[in-house]
Design a protein around this motif. Sequence first.
Motif, PDB file in Angstrom:
ATOM      1  N   MET A   1       0.961 -39.756  -9.920  1.00 29.93           N
ATOM      2  CA  MET A   1       1.865 -40.888 -10.093  1.00 29.93           C
ATOM      3  C   MET A   1       1.075 -42.119 -10.498  1.00 29.93           C
ATOM      4  SD  MET A   1       5.065 -41.476 -10.006  1.00 29.93           S
ATOM      5  CE  MET A   1       6.174 -42.859 -10.035  1.00 29.93           C
ATOM      6  N   ALA A   2       1.755 -43.142 -11.000  1.00 28.33           N
ATOM      7  CA  ALA A   2       1.091 -44.330 -11.494  1.00 28.33           C
ATOM      8  C   ALA A   2       0.294 -45.029 -10.406  1.00 28.33           C
ATOM      9  CB  ALA A   2       2.138 -45.290 -12.072  1.00 28.33           C
ATOM     10  N   GLN A   3      -0.871 -45.517 -10.786  1.00 20.49           N
ATOM     11  CA  GLN A   3      -1.725 -46.260  -9.873  1.00 20.49           C
ATOM     12  C   GLN A   3      -1.565 -47.765 -10.045  1.00 20.49           C
ATOM     13  OE1 GLN A   3      -3.603 -44.641  -7.468  1.00 20.49           O
ATOM     14  NE2 GLN A   3      -2.389 -42.940  -8.247  1.00 20.49           N
ATOM     15  N   SER A   4      -1.152 -48.206 -11.217  1.00 25.14           N
ATOM     16  CA  SER A   4      -0.948 -49.632 -11.465  1.00 25.14           C
ATOM     17  C   SER A   4       0.297 -49.819 -12.318  1.00 25.14           C
ATOM     18  CB  SER A   4      -2.169 -50.236 -12.159  1.00 25.14           C
ATOM     19  OG  SER A   4      -2.417 -49.596 -13.390  1.00 25.14           O
ATOM     20  N   ILE A   5       1.104 -50.802 -11.959  1.00 26.05           N
ATOM     21  CA  ILE A   5       2.381 -51.019 -12.629  1.00 26.05           C
ATOM     22  C   ILE A   5       2.467 -52.456 -13.117  1.00 26.05           C
ATOM     23  CG2 ILE A   5       4.893 -51.050 -12.347  1.00 26.05           C
ATOM     24  CD1 ILE A   5       4.648 -48.911 -10.246  1.00 26.05           C
ATOM     25  N   LEU A   6       2.853 -52.622 -14.379  1.00 23.42           N
ATOM     26  CA  LEU A   6       3.140 -53.940 -14.930  1.00 23.42           C
ATOM     27  C   LEU A   6       4.644 -54.157 -14.854  1.00 23.42           C
ATOM     28  CD1 LEU A   6       2.291 -56.514 -16.490  1.00 23.42           C
ATOM     29  CD2 LEU A   6       2.683 -55.223 -18.608  1.00 23.42           C
ATOM     30  N   VAL A   7       5.047 -55.247 -14.222  1.00 23.23           N
ATOM     31  CA  VAL A   7       6.463 -55.563 -14.055  1.00 23.23           C
ATOM     32  C   VAL A   7       6.782 -56.794 -14.894  1.00 23.23           C
ATOM     33  CG1 VAL A   7       8.318 -56.065 -12.426  1.00 23.23           C
ATOM     34  CG2 VAL A   7       6.344 -54.688 -11.701  1.00 23.23           C
ATOM     35  N   VAL A   8       7.693 -56.645 -15.837  1.00 24.77           N
ATOM     36  CA  VAL A   8       8.091 -57.757 -16.703  1.00 24.77           C
ATOM     37  C   VAL A   8       9.323 -58.408 -16.094  1.00 24.77           C
ATOM     38  CG1 VAL A   8       8.808 -58.446 -19.018  1.00 24.77           C
ATOM     39  CG2 VAL A   8       7.175 -56.555 -18.713  1.00 24.77           C
ATOM     40  N   ALA A   9       9.135 -59.620 -15.565  1.00 24.63           N
ATOM     41  CA  ALA A   9      10.245 -60.329 -14.921  1.00 24.63           C
ATOM     42  C   ALA A   9      11.203 -60.858 -15.975  1.00 24.63           C
ATOM     43  CB  ALA A   9       9.706 -61.470 -14.067  1.00 24.63           C
ATOM     44  N   ASP A  10      12.476 -60.875 -15.638  1.00 21.13           N
ATOM     45  CA  ASP A  10      13.513 -61.365 -16.541  1.00 21.13           C
ATOM     46  C   ASP A  10      13.936 -62.753 -16.085  1.00 21.13           C
ATOM     47  OD1 ASP A  10      16.401 -61.689 -17.610  1.00 21.13           O
ATOM     48  OD2 ASP A  10      15.711 -59.877 -18.612  1.00 21.13           O
ATOM     49  N   GLU A  11      14.133 -63.644 -17.048  1.00 17.86           N
ATOM     50  CA  GLU A  11      14.497 -65.018 -16.678  1.00 17.86           C
ATOM     51  C   GLU A  11      15.905 -65.118 -16.121  1.00 17.86           C
ATOM     52  OE1 GLU A  11      15.940 -66.396 -21.173  1.00 17.86           O
ATOM     53  OE2 GLU A  11      14.086 -67.193 -20.316  1.00 17.86           O
ATOM     54  N   GLN A  12      16.737 -64.092 -16.327  1.00 13.82           N
ATOM     55  CA  GLN A  12      18.120 -64.151 -15.884  1.00 13.82           C
ATOM     56  C   GLN A  12      18.346 -63.515 -14.522  1.00 13.82           C
ATOM     57  OE1 GLN A  12      20.285 -62.304 -19.086  1.00 13.82           O
ATOM     58  NE2 GLN A  12      20.032 -64.048 -20.451  1.00 13.82           N
ATOM     59  N   ASP A  13      17.495 -62.577 -14.129  1.00 12.42           N
ATOM     60  CA  ASP A  13      17.682 -61.903 -12.848  1.00 12.42           C
ATOM     61  C   ASP A  13      16.356 -61.313 -12.392  1.00 12.42           C
ATOM     62  OD1 ASP A  13      17.308 -59.249 -14.071  1.00 12.42           O
ATOM     63  OD2 ASP A  13      19.304 -59.562 -14.909  1.00 12.42           O
ATOM     64  N   ASN A  14      16.385 -60.676 -11.210  1.00 13.79           N
ATOM     65  CA  ASN A  14      15.181 -60.074 -10.637  1.00 13.79           C
ATOM     66  C   ASN A  14      15.273 -58.551 -10.596  1.00 13.79           C
ATOM     67  OD1 ASN A  14      13.927 -62.592 -10.071  1.00 13.79           O
ATOM     68  ND2 ASN A  14      15.207 -62.813  -8.229  1.00 13.79           N
ATOM     69  N   LEU A  15      16.064 -57.983 -11.513  1.00 12.50           N
ATOM     70  CA  LEU A  15      16.293 -56.534 -11.487  1.00 12.50           C
ATOM     71  C   LEU A  15      14.998 -55.745 -11.589  1.00 12.50           C
ATOM     72  CD1 LEU A  15      19.466 -56.009 -13.717  1.00 12.50           C
ATOM     73  CD2 LEU A  15      19.264 -55.673 -11.251  1.00 12.50           C
TER      74      LEU A  15
END
Length: 289
Positions: A1-15
């Motif tokens: 499974m993934a060891q590092s994750i990039l999360v792209v935040a959305d300006e409209q919500d926190n989904l």
Amino acid sequence: MAQSILVVADEQDNLSIEKAHSIASSLDVKLEVVSFLSDLDTVDELQRKQAIETAKQTLDQATSNIFGEHAQVTCNVIVTNDVVDWIMNACKQKKFDFVVKTGHRTESLFHTPMDWHLMRKLPCPILLASNRKWKSKQVIVAAVDLSKEDKQTTDYNNIVLKWAVLLSDVFNCEAHIVYSIPIAKPLLEFDVVDKSEVKKRKQPEAEKRLSSLMTNSDLGDAHTHITAGPPDKTIPHLANELKADLVIMGCVGRKGLKGFLFGNAAENTLHNLRTDILICRSRRAKIRT
């Protein structure tokens, strides 16, 4: 499974942040959460710094509210006019195993949305999050391609099944594997062919190939489905029937006029899907530029 994750935040919500939390809660992973500001139209350096600091505080607060004091989460605000290029370079330089982003279905005739670009170009899988929360017992649908037996198709089936196995093991998901016997939309729309007749004629060979594919996987308890019709219609329909939490697909990513006219099964499916979709590419895939 993934060891590092990039999360792209959305300006409209926190989904995307919430979905990343659902994934990370069962895994020992590092997360980098980023939000983006377009190139700030100001010559005042103080105003520029204040805008970045305000965005950083907002991102820190949202992440803290969701993750609490999670020690393996970092937050950054990036100023750029080319978000896709930044994400691409970040995945190459920092070797993220996985990207999580809120999915958007805003394509038009002369506009290819960011999600499509990332699906075609990213060297790692991307999860495009919907506004549906995962159930306590997740259901995943993995779409395979049995129409050809060439090396590229085999690679894509293997990577799709690999992720289905990984997610099933980690989250104890109910897995469903589907193959949609392709039928061109115009043939159906103009009643040139009968979908039920096509399925009846081609299903035995499809079942044979699917059985062979499953024999070589670690998904012995998975349910299998054979449908017929355009995959961008049949896969969302099955996902809706099963109340799926996630659909897993491979992406080829055509380019040029062919891609403009016909698109890609994963991209077209995204338009009709209302659940999360995980797009993965084989290591042999050529990255489109």
